[in-house]
Design a protein around this motif. Structure first.
Motif, PDB file in Angstrom:
ATOM      1  N   THR A 117      28.281  25.405 -28.831  1.00 17.75           N
ATOM      2  CA  THR A 117      26.817  25.408 -28.761  1.00 17.75           C
ATOM      3  C   THR A 117      26.231  24.506 -29.843  1.00 17.75           C
ATOM      4  O   THR A 117      25.271  23.757 -29.604  1.00 17.75           O
ATOM      5  CB  THR A 117      26.277  26.838 -28.914  1.00 17.75           C
ATOM      6  OG1 THR A 117      26.785  27.640 -27.843  1.00 17.75           O
ATOM      7  CG2 THR A 117      24.761  26.868 -28.884  1.00 17.75           C
TER       8      THR A 117
ATOM      9  N   HIS B 112      22.258  36.006 -32.292  1.00  8.79           N
ATOM     10  CA  HIS B 112      23.076  36.654 -31.265  1.00  8.79           C
ATOM     11  C   HIS B 112      23.514  38.029 -31.740  1.00  8.79           C
ATOM     12  O   HIS B 112      24.022  38.176 -32.859  1.00  8.79           O
ATOM     13  CB  HIS B 112      24.308  35.797 -30.950  1.00  8.79           C
ATOM     14  CG  HIS B 112      25.268  36.479 -30.022  1.00  8.79           C
ATOM     15  ND1 HIS B 112      24.991  36.680 -28.691  1.00  8.79           N
ATOM     16  CD2 HIS B 112      26.489  37.043 -30.241  1.00  8.79           C
ATOM     17  CE1 HIS B 112      25.992  37.311 -28.126  1.00  8.79           C
ATOM     18  NE2 HIS B 112      26.916  37.555 -29.051  1.00  8.79           N
TER      19      HIS B 112
ATOM     20  N   SER C 112      19.819  36.276 -28.231  1.00  2.21           N
ATOM     21  CA  SER C 112      20.930  36.299 -27.280  1.00  2.21           C
ATOM     22  C   SER C 112      21.700  37.605 -27.429  1.00  2.21           C
ATOM     23  O   SER C 112      22.050  37.993 -28.546  1.00  2.21           O
ATOM     24  CB  SER C 112      21.861  35.108 -27.556  1.00  2.21           C
ATOM     25  OG  SER C 112      23.141  35.290 -26.983  1.00  2.21           O
TER      26      SER C 112
ATOM     27  N   LEU D 197      17.758  35.993 -23.823  1.00  2.00           N
ATOM     28  CA  LEU D 197      18.858  35.702 -22.910  1.00  2.00           C
ATOM     29  C   LEU D 197      19.852  36.856 -22.908  1.00  2.00           C
ATOM     30  O   LEU D 197      20.408  37.210 -23.955  1.00  2.00           O
ATOM     31  CB  LEU D 197      19.577  34.414 -23.324  1.00  2.00           C
ATOM     32  CG  LEU D 197      18.726  33.131 -23.317  1.00  2.00           C
ATOM     33  CD1 LEU D 197      19.534  31.962 -23.869  1.00  2.00           C
ATOM     34  CD2 LEU D 197      18.233  32.825 -21.908  1.00  2.00           C
ATOM     35  N   SER D 198      20.069  37.438 -21.749  1.00  2.00           N
ATOM     36  CA  SER D 198      21.044  38.518 -21.630  1.00  2.00           C
ATOM     37  C   SER D 198      22.110  38.131 -20.624  1.00  2.00           C
ATOM     38  O   SER D 198      21.933  37.204 -19.826  1.00  2.00           O
ATOM     39  CB  SER D 198      20.369  39.826 -21.195  1.00  2.00           C
ATOM     40  OG  SER D 198      19.969  39.757 -19.833  1.00  2.00           O
TER      41      SER D 198
ATOM     42  N   PHE E 132      27.031  32.466 -24.157  1.00  2.00           N
ATOM     43  CA  PHE E 132      27.190  31.083 -24.635  1.00  2.00           C
ATOM     44  C   PHE E 132      28.630  30.601 -24.478  1.00  2.00           C
ATOM     45  O   PHE E 132      28.884  29.389 -24.439  1.00  2.00           O
ATOM     46  CB  PHE E 132      26.745  30.949 -26.100  1.00  2.00           C
ATOM     47  CG  PHE E 132      27.496  31.813 -27.073  1.00  2.00           C
ATOM     48  CD1 PHE E 132      28.684  31.378 -27.634  1.00  2.00           C
ATOM     49  CD2 PHE E 132      27.020  33.061 -27.435  1.00  2.00           C
ATOM     50  CE1 PHE E 132      29.391  32.169 -28.539  1.00  2.00           C
ATOM     51  CE2 PHE E 132      27.720  33.866 -28.331  1.00  2.00           C
ATOM     52  CZ  PHE E 132      28.904  33.418 -28.880  1.00  2.00           C
TER      53      PHE E 132
ATOM     54  N   PHE F  13      23.611  28.781 -20.211  1.00  2.00           N
ATOM     55  CA  PHE F  13      23.038  29.182 -21.507  1.00  2.00           C
ATOM     56  C   PHE F  13      22.376  27.992 -22.192  1.00  2.00           C
ATOM     57  O   PHE F  13      21.209  28.073 -22.614  1.00  2.00           O
ATOM     58  CB  PHE F  13      24.141  29.762 -22.391  1.00  2.00           C
ATOM     59  CG  PHE F  13      23.667  30.286 -23.723  1.00  2.00           C
ATOM     60  CD1 PHE F  13      23.319  31.610 -23.872  1.00  2.00           C
ATOM     61  CD2 PHE F  13      23.592  29.454 -24.843  1.00  2.00           C
ATOM     62  CE1 PHE F  13      22.890  32.108 -25.109  1.00  2.00           C
ATOM     63  CE2 PHE F  13      23.169  29.934 -26.065  1.00  2.00           C
ATOM     64  CZ  PHE F  13      22.820  31.260 -26.199  1.00  2.00           C
TER      65      PHE F  13
ATOM     66  N   VAL G 225      18.326  27.190 -23.094  1.00  2.00           N
ATOM     67  CA  VAL G 225      17.900  26.985 -24.482  1.00  2.00           C
ATOM     68  C   VAL G 225      17.199  25.641 -24.640  1.00  2.00           C
ATOM     69  O   VAL G 225      16.109  25.552 -25.217  1.00  2.00           O
ATOM     70  CB  VAL G 225      19.106  27.088 -25.439  1.00  2.00           C
ATOM     71  CG1 VAL G 225      18.739  26.581 -26.842  1.00  2.00           C
ATOM     72  CG2 VAL G 225      19.609  28.525 -25.518  1.00  2.00           C
TER      73      VAL G 225
END
Length: 263
Positions: free
Chosen positions: A34, A88, A112, A206-207, A242, A249, A253
């Motif tokens: 990422t 996260h 996240s 974000l799930s 991610f 993902f 973003v």
């Protein structure tokens, strides 16, 4: 970097910095892909190791507030024109806390694999959470390296695989058990609602569809609490979207950053 700040490193350049805060399991190394994708997209990316992680000794007084103070100090020292905090899991508890303490230096938040917080879970969910994470250590005498691989599989989507998933497992099994226990004590005693309710910047949630650690229903509640927020559930992903569904993902973003911050 000064000795007062936690371990961190920076990739990329530009006037928008993304501060990446990892979860209770593992450390910042599992963000490597990422980090690379966001830096290639033109962002400056800072990945930390939370106090007590990496080579640092575990603070005897570790707490989410302590971590929030450290993150706020990092933002003050390394911030640019636009600062986004991506948290996260446990990092998603620290991110709002740090933003609240950053005196307007945080302009956006990405959460996240977040939850409504341990204290706001049902008693049954609290018991399950502790049974899965704490009991193997306190009752079974196991280390994180010994029991976490099996638990991680239940936190991910069925059949999750690949180099990025393997990296998460590797980083988690290399962490110190005492650090993990300190993090569990910190997050189970922390009420994240005041910091969450104080969020007043654009926020992306974000799930993962199959996340058993921080189920989508909890993130839907966060979306109701945070005024300027948008929520996406990522299909065929669990707690580590991610790594499980990196293309989706990263697209979400980057689209959020470009749309909300003029990139």
């Amino acid at each position: 970097m000064t000795s007062a700040l936690p371990e961190y490193h920076v990739s990329g350049s530009g006037d928008t910095t993304i501060f990446m805060l990892h979860g209770a399991y593992g450390d910042g190394r599992y963000f490597a892909n990422t980090e690379r994708v966001l830096a290639d997209a033109g962002f400056r990316v800072l990945v930390w190791n939370c106090p007590g992680y990496g080579e640092e000794a575990t603070p005897s007084d570790f707490s989410i507030d302590l971590a929030g103070d450290a993150a706020a100090a990092l933002i003050a020292a390394e911030g640019t024109g636009t600062n986004i905090v991506l948290g996260h899991s446990m990092g998603a508890l620290i991110a709002p806390n740090a933003a609240m303490k950053s005196e307007g230096r945080v302009h956006g938040i990405i959460l996240s694999g977040a939850s409504v917080g341990f204290q706001n879970r049902t008693p049954e969910d609290q018991a399950r959470f502790l049974r899965e994470r704490i009991s193997p250590i306190t009752d079974g005498g196991m280390t994180v390296a010994e029991y976490a691989p099996g638990l991680l599989k239940t936190m991910m989507a069925p059949g999750a695989s690949g180099d990025l998933v393997d990296l998460v497992g590797k980083v988690v099994t290399e962490m110190k058990t005492e650090t993990f226990m300190a993090s569990m004590k910190a997050l189970t005693s922390y009420n994240n609602m005041p910091a969450t309710q104080a969020i007043n910047v654009p926020t992306l949630l974000l799930s993962g569809e199959f996340d058993t650690a921080c189920p989508p229903a909890g993130m839907e509640k966060l979306a109701e609490i945070i005024p300027d927020s948008e929520y996406h559930m990522i299909r065929d992903a669990g707690h580590y979207a991610f790594a499980e569904q990196p293309d989706v993902f990263h697209r979400l973003v980057i689209e959020f950053l470009n749309r909300r911050f003029g990139r």
